[in-house]
Design a protein around this motif. Structure first.
Motif, PDB file in Angstrom:
ATOM      1  N   THR A 183      63.941  50.119  39.066  1.00  0.00           N
ATOM      2  CA  THR A 183      63.731  50.013  40.518  1.00  0.00           C
ATOM      3  C   THR A 183      64.066  51.322  41.242  1.00  0.00           C
ATOM      4  O   THR A 183      63.746  51.476  42.410  1.00  0.00           O
ATOM      5  CB  THR A 183      64.585  48.892  41.147  1.00  0.00           C
ATOM      6  OG1 THR A 183      65.946  49.129  40.773  1.00  0.00           O
ATOM      7  CG2 THR A 183      64.142  47.527  40.679  1.00  0.00           C
ATOM      8  N   HIS A 184      64.727  52.254  40.555  1.00  0.00           N
ATOM      9  CA  HIS A 184      65.018  53.553  41.163  1.00  0.00           C
ATOM     10  C   HIS A 184      63.831  54.503  41.101  1.00  0.00           C
ATOM     11  O   HIS A 184      63.763  55.465  41.839  1.00  0.00           O
ATOM     12  CB  HIS A 184      66.210  54.196  40.444  1.00  0.00           C
ATOM     13  CG  HIS A 184      67.394  54.361  41.310  1.00  0.00           C
ATOM     14  ND1 HIS A 184      68.135  53.292  41.758  1.00  0.00           N
ATOM     15  CD2 HIS A 184      67.975  55.474  41.838  1.00  0.00           C
ATOM     16  CE1 HIS A 184      69.123  53.740  42.502  1.00  0.00           C
ATOM     17  NE2 HIS A 184      69.038  55.050  42.583  1.00  0.00           N
ATOM     18  N   THR A 185      62.920  54.226  40.167  1.00  0.00           N
ATOM     19  CA  THR A 185      61.810  55.139  39.900  1.00  0.00           C
ATOM     20  C   THR A 185      60.978  55.396  41.161  1.00  0.00           C
ATOM     21  O   THR A 185      60.610  54.460  41.862  1.00  0.00           O
ATOM     22  CB  THR A 185      60.892  54.532  38.812  1.00  0.00           C
ATOM     23  OG1 THR A 185      61.719  54.130  37.728  1.00  0.00           O
ATOM     24  CG2 THR A 185      59.864  55.538  38.339  1.00  0.00           C
ATOM     25  N   ILE A 243      63.023  66.798  32.693  1.00  0.00           N
ATOM     26  CA  ILE A 243      63.756  65.548  32.916  1.00  0.00           C
ATOM     27  C   ILE A 243      65.209  65.752  32.507  1.00  0.00           C
ATOM     28  O   ILE A 243      65.497  66.115  31.371  1.00  0.00           O
ATOM     29  CB  ILE A 243      63.109  64.384  32.129  1.00  0.00           C
ATOM     30  CG1 ILE A 243      61.668  64.160  32.631  1.00  0.00           C
ATOM     31  CG2 ILE A 243      63.936  63.114  32.264  1.00  0.00           C
ATOM     32  CD1 ILE A 243      60.937  63.022  31.947  1.00  0.00           C
ATOM     33  N   VAL A 244      66.113  65.575  33.457  1.00  0.00           N
ATOM     34  CA  VAL A 244      67.543  65.796  33.199  1.00  0.00           C
ATOM     35  C   VAL A 244      68.330  64.587  33.725  1.00  0.00           C
ATOM     36  O   VAL A 244      67.787  63.772  34.470  1.00  0.00           O
ATOM     37  CB  VAL A 244      68.059  67.094  33.881  1.00  0.00           C
ATOM     38  CG1 VAL A 244      67.307  68.315  33.367  1.00  0.00           C
ATOM     39  CG2 VAL A 244      67.969  67.001  35.404  1.00  0.00           C
ATOM     40  N   ASN A 295      64.605  57.192  36.486  1.00  0.00           N
ATOM     41  CA  ASN A 295      65.299  55.912  36.602  1.00  0.00           C
ATOM     42  C   ASN A 295      66.676  56.210  37.204  1.00  0.00           C
ATOM     43  O   ASN A 295      66.953  57.354  37.584  1.00  0.00           O
ATOM     44  CB  ASN A 295      65.383  55.183  35.250  1.00  0.00           C
ATOM     45  CG  ASN A 295      66.070  56.023  34.183  1.00  0.00           C
ATOM     46  OD1 ASN A 295      67.091  56.661  34.450  1.00  0.00           O
ATOM     47  ND2 ASN A 295      65.513  56.034  32.976  1.00  0.00           N
ATOM     48  N   LYS A 296      67.515  55.204  37.260  1.00  0.00           N
ATOM     49  CA  LYS A 296      68.806  55.346  37.943  1.00  0.00           C
ATOM     50  C   LYS A 296      69.640  56.531  37.433  1.00  0.00           C
ATOM     51  O   LYS A 296      70.398  57.130  38.183  1.00  0.00           O
ATOM     52  CB  LYS A 296      69.584  54.040  37.733  1.00  0.00           C
ATOM     53  CG  LYS A 296      70.749  53.852  38.652  1.00  0.00           C
ATOM     54  CD  LYS A 296      71.228  52.418  38.697  1.00  0.00           C
ATOM     55  CE  LYS A 296      72.276  52.300  39.769  1.00  0.00           C
ATOM     56  NZ  LYS A 296      73.587  51.948  39.311  1.00  0.00           N
ATOM     57  N   TYR A 297      69.504  56.849  36.142  1.00  0.00           N
ATOM     58  CA  TYR A 297      70.378  57.863  35.534  1.00  0.00           C
ATOM     59  C   TYR A 297      69.682  59.182  35.274  1.00  0.00           C
ATOM     60  O   TYR A 297      70.296  60.121  34.780  1.00  0.00           O
ATOM     61  CB  TYR A 297      70.936  57.324  34.201  1.00  0.00           C
ATOM     62  CG  TYR A 297      71.546  55.960  34.368  1.00  0.00           C
ATOM     63  CD1 TYR A 297      72.798  55.814  34.976  1.00  0.00           C
ATOM     64  CD2 TYR A 297      70.862  54.807  33.971  1.00  0.00           C
ATOM     65  CE1 TYR A 297      73.350  54.563  35.170  1.00  0.00           C
ATOM     66  CE2 TYR A 297      71.416  53.552  34.167  1.00  0.00           C
ATOM     67  CZ  TYR A 297      72.653  53.438  34.773  1.00  0.00           C
ATOM     68  OH  TYR A 297      73.195  52.203  34.981  1.00  0.00           O
ATOM     69  N   THR A 298      68.388  59.245  35.576  1.00  0.00           N
ATOM     70  CA  THR A 298      67.589  60.386  35.145  1.00  0.00           C
ATOM     71  C   THR A 298      66.683  60.844  36.280  1.00  0.00           C
ATOM     72  O   THR A 298      66.094  60.013  36.971  1.00  0.00           O
ATOM     73  CB  THR A 298      66.703  59.965  33.945  1.00  0.00           C
ATOM     74  OG1 THR A 298      67.438  59.059  33.129  1.00  0.00           O
ATOM     75  CG2 THR A 298      66.298  61.137  33.121  1.00  0.00           C
ATOM     76  N   VAL A 299      66.583  62.170  36.474  1.00  0.00           N
ATOM     77  CA  VAL A 299      65.756  62.710  37.560  1.00  0.00           C
ATOM     78  C   VAL A 299      64.866  63.839  37.041  1.00  0.00           C
ATOM     79  O   VAL A 299      65.082  64.351  35.944  1.00  0.00           O
ATOM     80  CB  VAL A 299      66.631  63.285  38.713  1.00  0.00           C
ATOM     81  CG1 VAL A 299      67.454  62.192  39.368  1.00  0.00           C
ATOM     82  CG2 VAL A 299      67.525  64.427  38.217  1.00  0.00           C
TER      83      VAL A 299
END
Ligand code: FA5
Ligand code: MG
Length: 454
Positions: A26-28, A75-76, A103-107
């Motif tokens: 849902t963060h995507t 992607i980090v 996602n929530k942990y990755t940007v």
């Protein structure tokens, strides 16, 4: 609010890059239209102006001292991009309206600084004292001729070992190295203090003496003045102006703030009568170096924008041109030497306005809401609107401007009006085509952002 908290409907459940598969959630908030950019690598494309600019700057940093990384995947983790650099948990840069979340942990990295810690950690193993990292970075942002959701940065850093040295010996060593460097052809018109005590964020780190920080700061400034001096003499030569090529470039040092450097500066260059920020830099915070296994080092870091420098150097008027496959653009850079860009004819622009009432009672805006020109209190994020327009119009949109804001005196409802400038770099757009795009923008505004059109 719907625009900020739901994944886009047409986004895949996983995203694979460099053989790593990431789950979306849902963060995507990465639009599918952005995915092709993740593998374009303009900074590595032979003869491309972004790649040429990188090479010109790299030539000033000897490979014996600086490790060079140009293929780090975009992607980090949130930890790499923000946490370990000391970004506070409520920093606006972390918000989903500013940053693309896988996602929530990755940007998608928002800056090359995301790789600082890991590359400090392996410096000795590589037998180097510093590094350069060039890469694509991603930010949700406005639409105009100098902003694009993807651009390129070059990060540089240099450490000095404090092992088995007195502070005086360390300072002497840094200053001696500085004396061995060429004298840059710049005129420093204005300079902030190297550090200031008191309220000002420009302060010397705990554990650094003033003399040490000043020596590192001077070394940093000399190195970056050399970069500017090189780039701008090349630019003047490109314009066929051998007199200007020998003239000093006017620069100024402005005090700045970054969570991972202190003191911090920005370097601005006077170009066509305007002061332009080209980079941020500073003395690396000791807790970051400690975390990265460099307890016994002190050093500097900088991050510069390759598009911004390439636009100045080559006289490129629109950031979209870098992504163009148009031969009239690409063939001008074939020889690899700096040559002033010759603009090909401009096609007509077509302005379309769209006005809408912001939805009411949609809760508080996401953290900070920086860069939101209008309606923050209604939970409207300008960057969401910008992305919607990009999603529909892509590179056919030259810029988008807020031209009117209005609050109804009785209901207190707010209305905004944006002017979209449609113009192709490659051809004349037909009226029908532009109308169709504008109608799509209007219907998606209602569907996806829940606003009421006027
Ligand atoms: C940073 O990204 C820091 N990571 C820089 C840094 C590195 C500071 C190391 C200290 C130590 P900033 O957001 O200001 O800072 O961006 C740095 C440079 O990237 C800017 O000076 C500019 O040249 C370029 N840049 C930033 N935003 C854009 C944009 N939207 N389009 C093109 N270039 C940009
Ligand atoms: Mg900046």
């Amino acid at each position: 609010s719907r625009s900020s908290s739901q994944p886009l409907p047409d986004l895949p459940n996983t995203l694979t890059l460099a053989n790593i598969t990431h789950n979306t959630d849902t963060h995507t908030n990465i639009p599918p239209t952005l995915l092709p950019y993740l593998t374009r690598n303009l900074h590595l494309t032979p003869n491309h102006p972004i790649s040429n600019t990188r090479l010109i700057i790299e030539s000033l940093f000897p490979s014996s001292t600086f490790a060079k990384y140009n293929t780090l995947p975009p992607i980090v983790t949130v930890a790499q991009n923000f946490d370990c650099l000391g970004f506070p948990s409520d920093h606006v840069g972390r918000s989903r309206s500013d940053t693309y979340y896988v996602n929530k942990y990755t940007v998608l990295r928002t800056h090359t600084s995301a790789h600082q810690a890991e590359k400090f950690r392996t410096l000795e193993r590589e037998g180097k004292e510093g590094y350069l990292i060039s890469a694509d970075v991603y930010r949700r942002d406005a639409i105009d001729r100098s902003h694009y959701p993807v651009f390129h940065q070059m990060e540089g850093a240099r450490l000095f070992s404090r092992r088995d040295k007195t502070s005086g010996q360390l300072v002497d060593e840094i200053l001696k190295d500085l004396e061995g460097m060429p004298v840059p052809n710049v005129e420093v018109v204005e300079s902030c203090k190297l550090f200031e005590e008191g309220e000002n964020p420009v302060q010397v780190e705990k554990g650094h003496s003033v003399e040490e920080a000043v020596a590192v700061g001077k070394h940093l400034q000399r190195q970056l003045e050399l970069v500017v001096s090189k780039v701008f003499s090349e630019a003047a030569l490109a314009a066929g102006d051998s007199v200007a090529a020998k003239e000093k470039v006017k620069v100024r040092w402005v005090s700045a703030y970054f969570p991972f450097t202190s003191p911090s500066y920005e370097l601005e260059v006077l170009w066509n009568g305007e002061w332009l920020e080209i980079l941020g830099c500073g003395v690396i915070r000791q807790n970051l170096l400690d975390y990265a296994g460099q307890k016994e080092s002190i050093g500097w870091a900088f991050g510069l924008g390759l598009e911004r420098i390439a636009m100045l150097m080559y006289g490129i008027p629109d950031i979209r041109l870098f992504w163009s496959g148009d031969e009239r653009f690409l063939e001008q850079f074939k020889e690899g030497v700096v040559k002033r860009f010759e603009p090909f004819s401009k096609y007509p622009q077509c302005f379309k306005d769209v006005a809408f009432w912001l939805a009411e009672g949609r809760g508080a805006a996401a953290a900070g809401g920086a860069g939101v020109a209008a309606g923050t209190e209604e939970g409207f994020h300008e960057n969401d609107f910008m992305e919607l327009v990009r999603g529909v119009g892509g590179d056919l949109v030259e810029d988008v401007k807020l031209i009117d804001e209005f609050t109804h005196p009785k209901t207190g409802r707010k209305s905004v009006c944006y002017r979209i400038n449609y113009r192709s770099l490659e051809r004349t757009l037909t009226n029908e085509e532009v109308d169709e795009l504008q109608n799509k923008v209007r219907s998606q505004l209602e569907e996806k952002m829940g606003v009421q059109l006027r």
